[in-house]
Design a protein around this motif. Sequence first.
Motif, PDB file in Angstrom:
ATOM      1  N   ILE A 226       0.849  -1.185  -0.025  1.00  0.00           N
ATOM      2  CA  ILE A 226       0.054  -0.079   0.151  1.00  0.00           C
ATOM      3  C   ILE A 226       0.966   1.034   0.099  1.00  0.00           C
ATOM      4  O   ILE A 226       1.715   1.549   1.004  1.00  0.00           O
ATOM      5  N   PRO A 227       0.963   2.211  -0.942  1.00  0.00           N
ATOM      6  CA  PRO A 227       1.614   3.526  -1.007  1.00  0.00           C
ATOM      7  C   PRO A 227       1.295   4.183   0.227  1.00  0.00           C
ATOM      8  O   PRO A 227       0.352   4.193   0.700  1.00  0.00           O
ATOM      9  N   ASP A 228       2.619   4.671   0.729  1.00  0.00           N
ATOM     10  CA  ASP A 228       2.476   5.442   1.748  1.00  0.00           C
ATOM     11  C   ASP A 228       2.074   4.843   3.058  1.00  0.00           C
ATOM     12  O   ASP A 228       2.123   5.413   4.095  1.00  0.00           O
ATOM     13  N   THR A 229       2.203   3.513   3.094  1.00  0.00           N
ATOM     14  CA  THR A 229       1.827   2.908   4.234  1.00  0.00           C
ATOM     15  C   THR A 229       2.858   1.808   4.358  1.00  0.00           C
ATOM     16  O   THR A 229       2.718   0.651   4.122  1.00  0.00           O
ATOM     17  N   PRO A 230       4.219   2.086   4.989  1.00  0.00           N
ATOM     18  CA  PRO A 230       5.243   0.934   4.706  1.00  0.00           C
ATOM     19  C   PRO A 230       4.804  -0.403   5.165  1.00  0.00           C
ATOM     20  O   PRO A 230       4.447  -0.401   6.284  1.00  0.00           O
ATOM     21  N   PHE A 231       5.141  -1.592   4.290  1.00  0.00           N
ATOM     22  CA  PHE A 231       5.208  -2.691   4.873  1.00  0.00           C
ATOM     23  C   PHE A 231       3.761  -3.043   5.041  1.00  0.00           C
ATOM     24  O   PHE A 231       3.377  -4.246   6.250  1.00  0.00           O
ATOM     25  N   GLN A 232       2.685  -2.663   4.676  1.00  0.00           N
ATOM     26  CA  GLN A 232       1.454  -3.041   4.710  1.00  0.00           C
ATOM     27  C   GLN A 232       0.696  -3.262   3.423  1.00  0.00           C
ATOM     28  O   GLN A 232       1.424  -2.674   2.618  1.00  0.00           O
ATOM     29  N   TYR A 233      -0.159  -4.083   3.320  1.00  0.00           N
ATOM     30  CA  TYR A 233      -0.408  -4.851   2.091  1.00  0.00           C
ATOM     31  C   TYR A 233      -2.037  -4.749   1.796  1.00  0.00           C
ATOM     32  O   TYR A 233      -2.736  -5.056   2.738  1.00  0.00           O
ATOM     33  N   MET A 234      -2.281  -4.438   0.388  1.00  0.00           N
ATOM     34  CA  MET A 234      -3.509  -5.004  -0.038  1.00  0.00           C
ATOM     35  C   MET A 234      -3.664  -6.209  -0.658  1.00  0.00           C
ATOM     36  O   MET A 234      -2.735  -6.630  -1.280  1.00  0.00           O
ATOM     37  N   PHE A 235      -4.539  -7.033  -0.383  1.00  0.00           N
ATOM     38  CA  PHE A 235      -4.686  -8.303  -0.966  1.00  0.00           C
ATOM     39  C   PHE A 235      -5.835  -8.203  -2.082  1.00  0.00           C
ATOM     40  O   PHE A 235      -7.097  -7.684  -1.945  1.00  0.00           O
ATOM     41  N   TYR A 236      -5.491  -8.899  -2.984  1.00  0.00           N
ATOM     42  CA  TYR A 236      -6.589  -9.229  -4.436  1.00  0.00           C
ATOM     43  C   TYR A 236      -6.974 -10.463  -4.250  1.00  0.00           C
ATOM     44  O   TYR A 236      -6.044 -11.571  -4.506  1.00  0.00           O
TER      45      TYR A 236
END
Length: 277
Positions: A226-236
């Motif tokens: 996720i841009p601008d949120t280091p080391f967090q992820y969006m799942f598809y």
Amino acid sequence: MKVGYQGNHGTYSEIAALTYFEGVEFEQVGFRNFPSLFEALDQKEIDYALIPVENTTTGIISRTYDRFRDYNIYAVGEINVPITEDLVVCPGTTVDEIEEVYSHPEALSQCGRFFAEHPGCRSMAYQDTAAAVAYVRQCNDHKKAALASWRAAEYYGMESLLKSVQDSTRNMTRFLVMSHTESVAEDADKISMMFILRNHSGALYNVLGILAKNGIDIVRLESRPIPDTPFQYMFYIDFKGNIRNREIRNVIHELDVRCEYTKVFGCYKSHENIFRK
């Protein structure tokens, strides 16, 4: 009806549009890049857009997937297009003359074996496959070639010196047919959605468990930063089902409760893999 895609005549995006809407009269609209294509669809300047999202050789096409969260657009269909990259040259060119090979970065990455077998050829990134053919034609230089479709070679009056130089004979790209209006066909059998997990132990396990306990077939799962949120992820995630079905809607509601964020961005009829026997 206006149908947009990235690139010009002869790109695989154009081939996807012509194939999906075969028999339907529509206006083709080519866009120089994906940001302008997404923006045009979001602003309802076009009715549909063909978006490449996955390739059987190189995997997810992140520069398109990462934009779905920023726009209110919806997948209403999909099509799998076989990708065969020809070595396209000015008529009369020989392989030994070629020093530079131009194409889209995705196409170049799908032809690694060709470059390994021809170390004298340098890969040169270009905006899209068809534009690369147009550039080589404009240069009229036997030292230059392009990787592109037979359609691009034919359209620009060029020669396919070598055919199907891609690494895999079953190379395919999956395109989503996107619309600015949500629409679900009665025979839709595939759902695409995105979600962000809550930050606690077992979060992904719990989410996948919801699908498992309801006997839902997961087709694919990807994570993207996720841009601008280091080391967090969006799942598809893509899974089988139709949101017209009450049980499926209950499952999506349960996912919504378990996750920090969810968004269904398409329910559509899946396209059969033509290579599957």
